[in-house]
Design a protein around this motif. Sequence first.
Motif, mmCIF file in Angstrom:
data_model
loop_
_atom_site.group_PDB
_atom_site.id
_atom_site.type_symbol
_atom_site.label_atom_id
_atom_site.label_comp_id
_atom_site.label_asym_id
_atom_site.label_seq_id
_atom_site.Cartn_x
_atom_site.Cartn_y
_atom_site.Cartn_z
ATOM 1 N N ASP A 65 -7.046 -0.694 2.027
ATOM 2 C CA ASP A 65 -5.941 -1.475 1.485
ATOM 3 C C ASP A 65 -6.345 -2.903 1.159
ATOM 4 O O ASP A 65 -5.527 -3.659 0.635
ATOM 5 C CB ASP A 65 -4.794 -1.500 2.491
ATOM 6 N N VAL A 104 -8.375 9.246 -1.556
ATOM 7 C CA VAL A 104 -7.336 9.490 -0.562
ATOM 8 C C VAL A 104 -6.469 10.683 -0.963
ATOM 9 O O VAL A 104 -5.870 11.348 -0.113
ATOM 10 C CB VAL A 104 -6.477 8.218 -0.390
ATOM 11 N N MET A 127 0.830 -1.202 0.000
ATOM 12 C CA MET A 127 0.000 0.000 0.000
ATOM 13 C C MET A 127 0.869 1.259 0.000
ATOM 14 O O MET A 127 0.601 2.219 -0.733
ATOM 15 C CB MET A 127 -0.914 -0.018 1.225
ATOM 16 N N ILE A 181 -9.229 4.647 -3.446
ATOM 17 C CA ILE A 181 -7.869 5.147 -3.266
ATOM 18 C C ILE A 181 -7.709 6.509 -3.919
ATOM 19 O O ILE A 181 -6.956 7.366 -3.427
ATOM 20 C CB ILE A 181 -6.832 4.135 -3.795
ATOM 21 N N VAL A 199 0.974 4.102 -2.990
ATOM 22 C CA VAL A 199 0.794 5.543 -2.806
ATOM 23 C C VAL A 199 2.020 6.288 -3.304
ATOM 24 O O VAL A 199 1.914 7.271 -4.036
ATOM 25 C CB VAL A 199 0.521 5.865 -1.324
ATOM 26 N N TYR A 237 -5.177 -1.767 -8.069
ATOM 27 C CA TYR A 237 -6.581 -2.088 -7.772
ATOM 28 C C TYR A 237 -7.210 -2.667 -9.029
ATOM 29 O O TYR A 237 -7.190 -2.046 -10.092
ATOM 30 C CB TYR A 237 -7.333 -0.839 -7.301
#
Length: 512
Positions: free
Chosen positions: A434, A222, A174, A219, A178, A210
């Motif tokens: 996640d 985020v 994860m 995500i 990112v 993903y």
Amino acid sequence: MEATREAAPMAASASSSSPLHIVMFPWLAFGHMIPFLELAKRLARRGLAVTFVSTPRNAARLGAIPPALSAHLRVVPLDLPAVDGLPEGAESTADAPPEKVGLLKKAFDGLAAPFAGFVAEACAAGHGESTPTAAGFSRKPDWIILDFAQNWVWPIAEEHKIPCAMFSIFPAAMVAFVGPRQENLAHPRTKTEHFMVQPPWIPFPSNVAYRRRHGAEWIAAVFRPNASGVSDADRFWEMEHACCRLIIHRSCPEAEPRLFPLLTELFAKPSVPAGLLMPPPPPAAGVDDDDDDVSMDDQHIAMAMRWLDEQPERSVIYVALGSEAPLTVGHVRELALGLELAGVRFLWALRAPPSASSVNRDKCAADADLLLPDGFRSRVAAARGGLVCARWVPQLRILAHRATGGFLTHCGWSSIFESLRFALPLVMLPLFADQGLGVQALPAREIGVEVACNDDGSFRRDAIAAAVRQVMVEEKGKALSRKAEELRDVLGDEGRQEMYLDELVGYLQRYK
């Protein structure tokens, strides 16, 4: 691995000198607080003084510090400021619906001043670097170990010259997905589809992406500001860049090969494994679990355990999707009908999320019952056998029970490790966060079956039934169990896991 092994001798010297004083401060989610507390306990067992910071309600729900650790581990509660729109009494993500979590982050930001006061007081009470104490709490903090969310901590740490580390409770995959801010600026991801492919800064073939649109959309959010006024990605980047000398991961190279050298390179600072922090086996009697509510109904738990005692060995699939899963009525009903269609015994820990105005657990239990299809409980009880528990249950005791033969899970990082402790094959139903990444490595390890879902995250009862039967009834389930045992033997090597913790102590000693 060579870099971490160099630090091993330092662990011994750290424990033989005046103990380090570590302040640990997790984000207000039990999926974060529980691993932070487990790491705190492991450090305390090594003689370090650990101050665990949270809010009063969370501290109470996490339970009392074991007497054997009380000389080395203490909890300091800080009152969470009130924020308009946040449910009264909400102090964790388990207390707030998903749309209110941004407001919880806003309240969390209000802890900056109380935390600054606590740090100033702790430093004023210190007697200098060389003064030994029984447990080290009168020593100025040597480290502050933080979560992703405290982007406001840098001025506090800088004023008192205290180094910081970040403890990531997520899979290392994860963090790699990112990526650092500079890579995101060089390779901007502006569309949902950009989150459905491997990032260009991961230079080797991997499955870190993903696969479904709903996970990619989660995500992507985020990276956008929420009700707190700042995005989670910006919080993480500000923390990582300004504050942290180390990034500590709840993982290890055996679980996630090749990622630790990459993360050290990407973030230009050591990425250090703390190991998996697998929970110890539960006691034969009583409850000593790591869930988020210790105000439990003993009669309810006793009934669930008696029911399990009456079932044949490895005949029951345990179903739990976490305390914060964004379940809809459609999710619950399709899952219920899928379990009924599968025709296997199950124990389902069903929790309805709290409403926007209440954190009352009894009401949440009643709401969970209302989500089920009409007549479902009576039908499954009269057929092959099924039990729905709408209150807290001791997950570790259930997973360890001889009657449990599989685990239908959202594949949170903690749940994966708990299942591996008991070598249980998985029915995998990732829902958000996640979970879509953590589950990616598992099919290659052949320890579970993923439920077929649509791009929007929805699923049908026949997909649930098919996956459950593969694990619990069909011949494939035996192969999955064997693979789970093999992986448990690798990741459950207690000596190696303890080595990672010793090496972490060495890093804390070296970099302070």
